[in-house]
Design a protein around this motif. Structure first.
Motif, PDB file in Angstrom:
ATOM      1  N   GLY A 160      28.875  31.370   9.675  1.00  0.00           N
ATOM      2  CA  GLY A 160      29.756  30.359  10.278  1.00  0.00           C
ATOM      3  C   GLY A 160      31.113  30.323   9.601  1.00  0.00           C
ATOM      4  N   GLU A 161      31.108  30.292   8.276  1.00  0.00           N
ATOM      5  CA  GLU A 161      32.404  30.144   7.587  1.00  0.00           C
ATOM      6  C   GLU A 161      33.229  31.424   7.674  1.00  0.00           C
ATOM      7  OE1 GLU A 161      31.372  28.871   3.663  1.00  0.00           O
ATOM      8  OE2 GLU A 161      31.123  30.914   2.926  1.00  0.00           O
ATOM      9  N   LEU A 162      32.566  32.574   7.634  1.00  0.00           N
ATOM     10  CA  LEU A 162      33.299  33.842   7.759  1.00  0.00           C
ATOM     11  C   LEU A 162      33.865  33.984   9.180  1.00  0.00           C
ATOM     12  CD1 LEU A 162      33.939  36.206   5.903  1.00  0.00           C
ATOM     13  CD2 LEU A 162      32.023  37.438   6.909  1.00  0.00           C
ATOM     14  N   GLY A 163      33.047  33.614  10.177  1.00  0.00           N
ATOM     15  CA  GLY A 163      33.511  33.651  11.566  1.00  0.00           C
ATOM     16  C   GLY A 163      34.689  32.720  11.780  1.00  0.00           C
ATOM     17  N   ALA A 164      34.597  31.512  11.231  1.00  0.00           N
ATOM     18  CA  ALA A 164      35.678  30.524  11.379  1.00  0.00           C
ATOM     19  C   ALA A 164      36.970  31.055  10.768  1.00  0.00           C
ATOM     20  CB  ALA A 164      35.276  29.216  10.715  1.00  0.00           C
ATOM     21  N   TRP A 165      36.846  31.674   9.612  1.00  0.00           N
ATOM     22  CA  TRP A 165      38.039  32.187   8.909  1.00  0.00           C
ATOM     23  C   TRP A 165      38.687  33.322   9.701  1.00  0.00           C
ATOM     24  CZ3 TRP A 165      39.111  36.830   6.088  1.00  0.00           C
ATOM     25  CH2 TRP A 165      40.260  36.754   5.275  1.00  0.00           C
ATOM     26  N   LEU A 166      37.845  34.233  10.208  1.00  0.00           N
ATOM     27  CA  LEU A 166      38.383  35.368  10.976  1.00  0.00           C
ATOM     28  C   LEU A 166      39.027  34.899  12.275  1.00  0.00           C
ATOM     29  CD1 LEU A 166      35.606  38.076  10.505  1.00  0.00           C
ATOM     30  CD2 LEU A 166      37.987  38.227   9.760  1.00  0.00           C
ATOM     31  N   VAL A 167      38.291  34.070  13.032  1.00  0.00           N
ATOM     32  CA  VAL A 167      38.812  33.603  14.325  1.00  0.00           C
ATOM     33  C   VAL A 167      40.080  32.767  14.110  1.00  0.00           C
ATOM     34  CG1 VAL A 167      38.301  32.101  16.304  1.00  0.00           C
ATOM     35  CG2 VAL A 167      36.600  33.719  15.515  1.00  0.00           C
ATOM     36  N   GLY A 168      40.066  31.904  13.104  1.00  0.00           N
ATOM     37  CA  GLY A 168      41.245  31.070  12.811  1.00  0.00           C
ATOM     38  C   GLY A 168      42.459  31.923  12.530  1.00  0.00           C
ATOM     39  N   ASN A 169      42.288  32.953  11.706  1.00  0.00           N
ATOM     40  CA  ASN A 169      43.410  33.829  11.368  1.00  0.00           C
ATOM     41  C   ASN A 169      43.897  34.607  12.582  1.00  0.00           C
ATOM     42  OD1 ASN A 169      44.467  34.035   8.579  1.00  0.00           O
ATOM     43  ND2 ASN A 169      42.296  34.073   8.096  1.00  0.00           N
ATOM     44  N   THR A 185      47.549  33.843  14.688  1.00  0.00           N
ATOM     45  CA  THR A 185      48.611  34.859  14.653  1.00  0.00           C
ATOM     46  C   THR A 185      48.758  35.559  16.011  1.00  0.00           C
ATOM     47  OG1 THR A 185      46.959  36.368  13.720  1.00  0.00           O
ATOM     48  CG2 THR A 185      48.496  35.387  12.175  1.00  0.00           C
ATOM     49  N   GLY A 186      47.997  35.120  16.997  1.00  0.00           N
ATOM     50  CA  GLY A 186      48.130  35.671  18.341  1.00  0.00           C
ATOM     51  C   GLY A 186      47.462  37.025  18.519  1.00  0.00           C
ATOM     52  N   ARG A 187      46.595  37.431  17.569  1.00  0.00           N
ATOM     53  CA  ARG A 187      45.959  38.756  17.661  1.00  0.00           C
ATOM     54  C   ARG A 187      44.641  38.731  18.429  1.00  0.00           C
ATOM     55  NH1 ARG A 187      47.523  39.292  12.018  1.00  0.00           N
ATOM     56  NH2 ARG A 187      49.474  40.417  11.937  1.00  0.00           N
ATOM     57  N   LEU A 188      44.138  37.540  18.677  1.00  0.00           N
ATOM     58  CA  LEU A 188      42.870  37.441  19.410  1.00  0.00           C
ATOM     59  C   LEU A 188      43.057  36.512  20.601  1.00  0.00           C
ATOM     60  CD1 LEU A 188      39.769  38.045  19.478  1.00  0.00           C
ATOM     61  CD2 LEU A 188      39.470  35.941  18.184  1.00  0.00           C
ATOM     62  N   ASN A 189      42.718  37.022  21.770  1.00  0.00           N
ATOM     63  CA  ASN A 189      42.831  36.213  22.977  1.00  0.00           C
ATOM     64  C   ASN A 189      41.439  35.712  23.350  1.00  0.00           C
ATOM     65  OD1 ASN A 189      43.649  35.000  25.265  1.00  0.00           O
ATOM     66  ND2 ASN A 189      44.281  36.869  26.339  1.00  0.00           N
ATOM     67  N   GLY A 224      39.176  34.671  25.766  1.00  0.00           N
ATOM     68  CA  GLY A 224      39.150  34.744  27.223  1.00  0.00           C
ATOM     69  C   GLY A 224      38.592  33.506  27.903  1.00  0.00           C
ATOM     70  N   LEU A 225      37.728  32.775  27.185  1.00  0.00           N
ATOM     71  CA  LEU A 225      37.104  31.592  27.798  1.00  0.00           C
ATOM     72  C   LEU A 225      38.096  30.446  27.977  1.00  0.00           C
ATOM     73  CD1 LEU A 225      33.730  31.531  25.825  1.00  0.00           C
ATOM     74  CD2 LEU A 225      34.029  32.009  28.248  1.00  0.00           C
ATOM     75  N   LEU A 226      39.172  30.471  27.199  1.00  0.00           N
ATOM     76  CA  LEU A 226      40.123  29.357  27.249  1.00  0.00           C
ATOM     77  C   LEU A 226      41.207  29.626  28.292  1.00  0.00           C
ATOM     78  CD1 LEU A 226      40.659  28.607  23.450  1.00  0.00           C
ATOM     79  CD2 LEU A 226      39.104  27.513  25.033  1.00  0.00           C
ATOM     80  N   PRO A 227      41.739  28.562  28.926  1.00  0.00           N
ATOM     81  CA  PRO A 227      42.822  28.758  29.888  1.00  0.00           C
ATOM     82  C   PRO A 227      44.057  29.364  29.216  1.00  0.00           C
ATOM     83  CG  PRO A 227      42.394  26.417  29.512  1.00  0.00           C
ATOM     84  CD  PRO A 227      41.325  27.164  28.810  1.00  0.00           C
ATOM     85  N   ALA A 228      44.823  30.125  29.996  1.00  0.00           N
ATOM     86  CA  ALA A 228      45.993  30.839  29.439  1.00  0.00           C
ATOM     87  C   ALA A 228      47.006  29.863  28.845  1.00  0.00           C
ATOM     88  CB  ALA A 228      46.633  31.674  30.534  1.00  0.00           C
ATOM     89  N   SER A 229      47.053  28.636  29.392  1.00  0.00           N
ATOM     90  CA  SER A 229      48.044  27.658  28.892  1.00  0.00           C
ATOM     91  C   SER A 229      47.789  27.294  27.427  1.00  0.00           C
ATOM     92  CB  SER A 229      48.010  26.400  29.748  1.00  0.00           C
ATOM     93  OG  SER A 229      46.722  25.828  29.695  1.00  0.00           O
ATOM     94  N   LEU A 230      46.543  27.455  26.984  1.00  0.00           N
ATOM     95  CA  LEU A 230      46.223  27.124  25.582  1.00  0.00           C
ATOM     96  C   LEU A 230      46.461  28.310  24.653  1.00  0.00           C
ATOM     97  CD1 LEU A 230      42.901  25.060  25.872  1.00  0.00           C
ATOM     98  CD2 LEU A 230      45.232  24.228  25.740  1.00  0.00           C
ATOM     99  N   MET A 231      46.499  29.507  25.231  1.00  0.00           N
ATOM    100  CA  MET A 231      46.639  30.703  24.389  1.00  0.00           C
ATOM    101  C   MET A 231      48.110  31.060  24.184  1.00  0.00           C
ATOM    102  SD  MET A 231      43.652  31.368  23.382  1.00  0.00           S
ATOM    103  CE  MET A 231      44.185  32.746  22.387  1.00  0.00           C
ATOM    104  N   ARG A 232      48.890  30.076  23.825  1.00  0.00           N
ATOM    105  CA  ARG A 232      50.319  30.294  23.564  1.00  0.00           C
ATOM    106  C   ARG A 232      50.661  29.672  22.222  1.00  0.00           C
ATOM    107  NH1 ARG A 232      52.536  28.136  28.910  1.00  0.00           N
ATOM    108  NH2 ARG A 232      53.018  26.390  27.565  1.00  0.00           N
ATOM    109  N   PRO A 233      51.678  30.220  21.507  1.00  0.00           N
ATOM    110  CA  PRO A 233      52.062  29.572  20.258  1.00  0.00           C
ATOM    111  C   PRO A 233      52.391  28.095  20.519  1.00  0.00           C
ATOM    112  CG  PRO A 233      53.231  31.646  20.504  1.00  0.00           C
ATOM    113  CD  PRO A 233      52.509  31.391  21.789  1.00  0.00           C
ATOM    114  N   PRO A 234      52.095  27.176  19.653  1.00  0.00           N
ATOM    115  CA  PRO A 234      51.587  27.345  18.290  1.00  0.00           C
ATOM    116  C   PRO A 234      50.059  27.423  18.190  1.00  0.00           C
ATOM    117  CG  PRO A 234      52.125  25.053  18.670  1.00  0.00           C
ATOM    118  CD  PRO A 234      52.454  25.770  19.937  1.00  0.00           C
TER     119      PRO A 234
END
Lengths: 261, 262
Positions: B210-219, B223-227, B229-239
């Motif tokens: 859990g903690e390793l997954g959280a750290w990887l996904v968070g990073n 930084t915009g390197r992971l999209n 797909g389950l989330l709407p495109a409006s949320l996948m924008r900076p910040p």
């Protein structure tokens, strides 16, 4: 070493009920949360400046002026790395500067500076006992509130005793400033160990002293600071509520956001 | 995790909690004057204290770390992010002794051999990662600081203090506290736990994954390197505030669930 920000005084800010001050912290957090636009954050900043001047907390704001500037600058810088939106003015693999990223970074820096300002206002006008009483009044268990206030009280004692150990070690020729950063860090171990052991020696005596005074005897403990909310407190609550609502409306109306294009 | 609640019934544990908090804050506060990156972090040699106290005072040190960090934050600016700072430091003080009980089979937490030092480093890394995940996630969700900055600085800061300072402090302090019968096991009257059991193993796996997954996904998301797909495109924008909040949450839930099973 002056580590507390509390400034003795009888201003309107000092006289506010501790619970109202905790509510003020929440209202400020709530207000800055909804907006990113620096212009929308300016009124809150001005309000804080006026409160600091009128509440006798300005000396602390002046003392921490470089920290405020640093908070805005470095937060803005860090967001320029991550907020890669808008037409770029400077585009490098690491940092992308655009009008939007400048505004966004500056806005988030301003947010953090205003949060810092709120805590400086709070600490400049609130005694530790008042903070403890406020926590208990808000429903924090008495023992937790007690541990927090006791820890607050112990901090300057430990710092003083660490400084005494540092002086004693220096007298014996121990050099704290030799070597690189890590070596210097390690050189402070002989300072922390005596402070640690001294603190532990007190632990048993402290626990016995507490129990001798009825700590843990059950029932609801009374407090020296046990005053009711006054008219001025209620007015402050209403004004702060109004501020929180106003900032939510700024967000709702769309004036709080930054549009990249 | 029930000892986190029951310790408040013991006056000595309350005092040890206050002492842990004050020691942590006493080293933290002077370094607030010279922040490493103002508004983001400062040099934190104080992060050695919660690890040391965790092995000595167990649950009292967990609360002490949370309270000590709160006191430190009062001198560098309190904010809504401090709720996550409180939770992050609580686990930073809770994980070390809890995991050590499982991985070290009753040995004292004194990294005298290479194998013990490796165990010790892994336990500290697990505590640092969960602390960084919680604070990075919370601060990004509250639109204060990006996970990609805070999540990594906390891990580096915590590990530096835990590997450079804490072992020296433990070697000096642990035997004395043990002789003085002030270890949490002596005060709470609990026996040294034997490692083993399916639930415990599941707990460790959940915590670490859990903690390793959280750290990887968070990073990656911040930084915009992971999209996602389950989330709407409006949320996948900076910040990426909402994207980090939603993407990291399931992993954090798994990690905290695992912690509860230990």
């Amino acid at each position: 070493m002056p580590i507390y920000l509390y400034i003795e005084g009888e201003s309107w800010l000092h006289r506010l009920h501790p619970v109202v001050k905790v509510w003020a912290l929440f209202a400020a957090f709530w207000s800055v949360y909804w907006v990113d636009q620096p212009l929308a954050l300016v009124p809150l900043g001005l309000l804080m400046t006026v409160a600091a001047q009128a509440g006798g907390a300005w000396a602390n704001f002046y003392r921490l002026r470089y920290l405020f500037a640093g908070v805005v600058f470095f937060t803005a810088l860090s967001w320029m790395v991550f907020y890669r939106q808008g037409t770029p003015l400077i585009d490098t693999p690491l940092v992308r500067v655009s009008r939007a990223s400048l505004l966004f970074g500056f806005g988030r820096g301003l947010k953090l500076a205003e949060l810092l300002g709120t805590s400086v206002l709070f600490l400049s006008s609130t005694k530790i006992e008042e903070f403890g009483a406020g926590l208990t009044r808000l429903g924090v268990p008495y023992r937790v509130g007690f541990a927090i206030t006791l820890a607050f009280r112990l901090v300057p004692l430990f710092i003083d005793s660490a400084l005494t150990v540092v002086q004693a070690q220096r007298l014996r020729g121990y050099e704290f400033r030799r070597g690189g950063p890590l070596a210097r860090m390690r050189r402070y171990v002989p300072v922390v160990v005596p402070v640690f052991m001294e603190a532990l020696r007190k632990a048993n005596a402290m626990a016995m002293a507490l129990e001798a005074r009825g700590f843990g005897a059950g029932g609801r403990p009374t407090s020296l600071i046990d005053r009711e909310l006054r008219r001025s407190d209620r007015m402050a609550v209403a004004l702060l509520g109004g501020l929180a609502v106003a900032y939510f409306l700024i967000y709702y109306a769309g004036y709080g956001a930054i549009r990249p294009d | 995790m029930k000892e986190l609640g029951s310790m408040w019934q013991d006056s000595r544990m309350v005092v040890l909690c206050a002492i842990s908090a004050a020691l942590y804050a006493a080293v933290l506060v002077p370094f607030k004057v010279v922040p490493f990156i103002p508004g983001i972090t400062e040099l934190r040699p104080a992060n050695a204290i919660p690890v040391v106290c965790s092995f000595l005072f167990g649950p009292a040190a967990a609360w002490g770390a949370a309270i000590g960090n709160l006191i430190g934050d009062f001198f560098g600016g309190v904010g809504p992010g401090d709720i996550f700072g409180f939770a992050g430091n609580l686990v930073y003080g809770y994980v070390p002794y809890k995991l050590w009980e499982i991985v070290a089979s009753g040995r004292p937490p004194l990294p005298r051999s290479a194998a013990d030092f490796l165990r010790y480093a892994l336990v500290c890394l697990a505590a640092s990662l969960l602390c960084a995940d919680l604070i990075g996630w919370g601060d990004n969700m509250l639109a204060l600081r990006p996970f990609g900055v805070l999540g990594n600085i906390i891990v580096v800061n915590n590990m530096l203090a835990a590997l450079v300072l804490s072992p020296l402090l433990l070697l000096a302090v642990y035997p004395r506290v043990e002789r003085g019968r002030l270890l949490y096991r002596d005060i709470l009257g609990v026996a040294q736990r034997r490692p083993g059991g399916l639930m415990q193993a599941v707990g460790v796996v959940l915590l670490l994954c859990g903690e390793l997954g959280a750290w990887l996904v968070g990073n990656l998301v911040s930084t915009g390197r992971l999209n996602l797909g389950l989330l709407p495109a409006s949320l996948m924008r900076p910040p990426y505030d909402a994207a980090v909040a939603l993407g990291v949450a399931p992993f954090l839930l798994a990690a905290v669930g695992g912690l509860a099973l230990l």
